[in-house]
Design a protein around this motif. Structure first.
Motif, mmCIF file in Angstrom:
data_model
loop_
_atom_site.group_PDB
_atom_site.id
_atom_site.type_symbol
_atom_site.label_atom_id
_atom_site.label_comp_id
_atom_site.label_asym_id
_atom_site.label_seq_id
_atom_site.Cartn_x
_atom_site.Cartn_y
_atom_site.Cartn_z
ATOM 1 N N LYS A 86 23.081 7.712 -4.367
ATOM 2 C CA LYS A 86 22.293 8.001 -5.564
ATOM 3 C C LYS A 86 21.403 9.218 -5.283
ATOM 4 O O LYS A 86 20.612 9.213 -4.337
ATOM 5 C CB LYS A 86 21.434 6.801 -5.949
ATOM 6 N N ILE A 87 21.542 10.233 -6.128
ATOM 7 C CA ILE A 87 20.829 11.499 -5.929
ATOM 8 C C ILE A 87 20.042 11.850 -7.178
ATOM 9 O O ILE A 87 20.517 11.658 -8.312
ATOM 10 C CB ILE A 87 21.819 12.632 -5.574
ATOM 11 N N PHE A 88 18.841 12.354 -6.956
ATOM 12 C CA PHE A 88 17.987 12.848 -8.037
ATOM 13 C C PHE A 88 17.642 14.290 -7.697
ATOM 14 O O PHE A 88 17.295 14.587 -6.546
ATOM 15 C CB PHE A 88 16.704 12.021 -8.143
ATOM 16 N N PRO B 4 28.944 21.866 -20.141
ATOM 17 C CA PRO B 4 30.397 21.705 -20.325
ATOM 18 C C PRO B 4 31.170 21.570 -19.017
ATOM 19 O O PRO B 4 32.323 21.130 -19.030
ATOM 20 C CB PRO B 4 30.800 22.994 -21.052
ATOM 21 N N LEU B 5 30.555 21.927 -17.891
ATOM 22 C CA LEU B 5 31.237 21.856 -16.600
ATOM 23 C C LEU B 5 31.148 20.470 -15.972
ATOM 24 O O LEU B 5 31.846 20.185 -14.993
ATOM 25 C CB LEU B 5 30.649 22.886 -15.630
ATOM 26 N N LEU B 6 30.311 19.610 -16.539
ATOM 27 C CA LEU B 6 30.088 18.286 -15.962
ATOM 28 C C LEU B 6 31.074 17.289 -16.564
ATOM 29 O O LEU B 6 30.722 16.384 -17.308
ATOM 30 C CB LEU B 6 28.652 17.840 -16.209
ATOM 31 N N TYR C 266 28.110 20.167 -6.889
ATOM 32 C CA TYR C 266 28.388 19.820 -5.487
ATOM 33 C C TYR C 266 28.269 18.320 -5.272
ATOM 34 O O TYR C 266 29.129 17.710 -4.628
ATOM 35 C CB TYR C 266 27.405 20.564 -4.589
ATOM 36 N N TRP C 267 27.202 17.693 -5.793
ATOM 37 C CA TRP C 267 27.053 16.240 -5.621
ATOM 38 C C TRP C 267 28.250 15.518 -6.226
ATOM 39 O O TRP C 267 28.758 14.548 -5.640
ATOM 40 C CB TRP C 267 25.773 15.743 -6.287
ATOM 41 N N LEU C 268 28.700 15.980 -7.388
ATOM 42 C CA LEU C 268 29.837 15.323 -8.029
ATOM 43 C C LEU C 268 31.113 15.520 -7.214
ATOM 44 O O LEU C 268 31.948 14.618 -7.130
ATOM 45 C CB LEU C 268 30.014 15.858 -9.446
ATOM 46 N N SER C 269 31.263 16.709 -6.603
ATOM 47 C CA SER C 269 32.445 16.947 -5.769
ATOM 48 C C SER C 269 32.437 16.067 -4.531
ATOM 49 O O SER C 269 33.492 15.800 -3.948
ATOM 50 C CB SER C 269 32.520 18.426 -5.362
ATOM 51 N N ARG C 270 31.238 15.598 -4.141
ATOM 52 C CA ARG C 270 31.110 14.693 -2.992
ATOM 53 C C ARG C 270 31.117 13.225 -3.434
ATOM 54 O O ARG C 270 30.848 12.337 -2.637
ATOM 55 C CB ARG C 270 29.803 14.991 -2.238
ATOM 56 N N ASN C 271 31.420 12.994 -4.715
ATOM 57 C CA ASN C 271 31.541 11.636 -5.268
ATOM 58 C C ASN C 271 30.227 10.858 -5.215
ATOM 59 O O ASN C 271 30.210 9.637 -5.011
ATOM 60 C CB ASN C 271 32.643 10.856 -4.546
ATOM 61 N N ALA C 272 29.122 11.571 -5.399
ATOM 62 C CA ALA C 272 27.810 10.932 -5.488
ATOM 63 C C ALA C 272 27.411 10.758 -6.950
ATOM 64 O O ALA C 272 27.949 11.428 -7.840
ATOM 65 C CB ALA C 272 26.768 11.771 -4.753
ATOM 66 N N GLU C 273 26.470 9.860 -7.209
ATOM 67 C CA GLU C 273 25.876 9.709 -8.534
ATOM 68 C C GLU C 273 24.646 10.613 -8.612
ATOM 69 O O GLU C 273 23.904 10.725 -7.642
ATOM 70 C CB GLU C 273 25.453 8.261 -8.775
ATOM 71 N N CYS C 274 24.427 11.241 -9.756
ATOM 72 C CA CYS C 274 23.363 12.240 -9.832
ATOM 73 C C CYS C 274 22.584 12.144 -11.132
ATOM 74 O O CYS C 274 23.166 12.040 -12.214
ATOM 75 C CB CYS C 274 23.963 13.646 -9.690
ATOM 76 N N VAL D 212 27.029 11.551 -13.783
ATOM 77 C CA VAL D 212 25.878 12.451 -13.813
ATOM 78 C C VAL D 212 25.088 12.227 -15.091
ATOM 79 O O VAL D 212 25.649 12.054 -16.170
ATOM 80 C CB VAL D 212 26.314 13.932 -13.693
ATOM 81 N N ASP D 213 23.779 12.199 -14.935
ATOM 82 C CA ASP D 213 22.847 12.100 -16.058
ATOM 83 C C ASP D 213 22.032 13.393 -16.038
ATOM 84 O O ASP D 213 21.065 13.527 -15.292
ATOM 85 C CB ASP D 213 21.948 10.874 -15.858
ATOM 86 N N CYS D 214 22.467 14.371 -16.823
ATOM 87 C CA CYS D 214 21.831 15.692 -16.834
ATOM 88 C C CYS D 214 20.885 15.778 -18.029
ATOM 89 O O CYS D 214 21.320 15.639 -19.174
ATOM 90 C CB CYS D 214 22.875 16.791 -16.896
ATOM 91 N N ARG D 215 19.591 16.025 -17.758
ATOM 92 C CA ARG D 215 18.572 15.974 -18.797
ATOM 93 C C ARG D 215 17.873 17.321 -18.958
ATOM 94 O O ARG D 215 17.464 17.935 -17.967
ATOM 95 C CB ARG D 215 17.508 14.930 -18.444
ATOM 96 N N LEU D 216 17.758 17.764 -20.194
ATOM 97 C CA LEU D 216 16.963 18.944 -20.500
ATOM 98 C C LEU D 216 15.543 18.490 -20.826
ATOM 99 O O LEU D 216 15.323 17.766 -21.799
ATOM 100 C CB LEU D 216 17.553 19.690 -21.697
#
Length: 244
Positions: free
Chosen positions: A77-79, A112-114, A89-97, A119-123
């Motif tokens: 689990k990565i924040f 669009p690349l995710l 990179y985290w996604l390529s390493r199969n981590a949750e982000c 991944v939970d990407c927040r603006l």
């Protein structure tokens, strides 16, 4: 040819020459510094447009990236404060982000690349401050301010506090590579699990740690100075490993 067109052409030639000179000088400095010589080809590839999103790669020093390559990240689990090549990179390493970004244009470029992984990407954009709050300093962890002049008069409180919704010792790794870094450090330390990592980029800047030294007492520091992708400067990434 008009004077304006001629001046524009001259400016473009001057800029190309200037960038080429910077390229040669920095490549030469990497060669001269023995500890960084092994990263020369990676650095040359990294200065091409869009490298951090194509590779993908965190925007950390090459030695810090090598350190992370040796860590088992699958399922971790990565924040992160600051989205980009690191998110991919985290996604390529199969981590949750969970990734927090303050810049709308960059967020819309990255989103669009995710297309894979968790991944939970927040603006989370900064908000204008009342006048009396401007008396605070960015190195004060309670201020949630950025030292970047572009954000003078803005608060990153909502941005910094995104990590508060998670329980203590929830994350295996927290990356601080965004805004209001002293404030992010203070909020993040309790969220790192024992044995987990707190990664602070551009850690040669003393203002990040001037008032957060006590917060980091339960961590062992590993410093990685040197070159980083896509830049022409020497910087440092610190990895703080939480005591077990």
């Amino acid at each position: 040819m008009s004077d304006q067109v001629m001046q524009s052409a001259m400016y473009r030639r001057f800029r190309r020459g200037y960038l080429f000179l910077r390229y040669i000088v920095f490549a030469g400095s990497i060669i001269c510094l023995g500890s960084q010589r092994k990263h020369l080809l990676k650095w040359i590839r990294s200065v091409t447009p869009g490298y951090l999103l194509r590779a993908p790669s965190p925007w950390l020093t090459f030695d810090a990236i090598s350190y992370l390559e040796d860590q088992p990240l699958a399922g971790k689990k990565i924040f992160e404060y600051g989205s980009g090549g690191s998110t991919l990179y985290w996604l390529s390493r199969n981590a949750e982000c969970v990734s927090i970004e303050h810049d709308r244009r960059w967020y819309e470029t990255l989103r669009p690349l995710l297309t894979r992984g968790t991944v939970d990407c927040r603006l989370v954009m900064p908000r204008p401050l009342p006048g009396d709050a401007l008396l605070s300093e960015p190195d004060d962890p309670a201020s949630c301010l950025s030292s970047d002049e572009r954000y003078h008069g803005y608060s990153f409180e909502e941005y910094v506090s995104q990590i508060d919704e998670f329980p203590p010792e929830h994350f295996d790794l927290v990356l601080i590579d965004g805004r209001a870094r002293a404030s992010c450090i203070r909020r993040a330390v309790s969220k790192v699990r024992p044995g987990g990592m707190l990664v602070v980029d551009n850690s040669e800047r003393p203002d990040y740690f001037r008032r957060t030294g006590e917060d980091l007492k339960g961590f062992q520091k590993h410093s990685f100075p040197g070159a980083s992708p896509s830049t022409f400067i020497w910087t440092r990434t610190d990895v703080f490993v939480k005591d077990v």
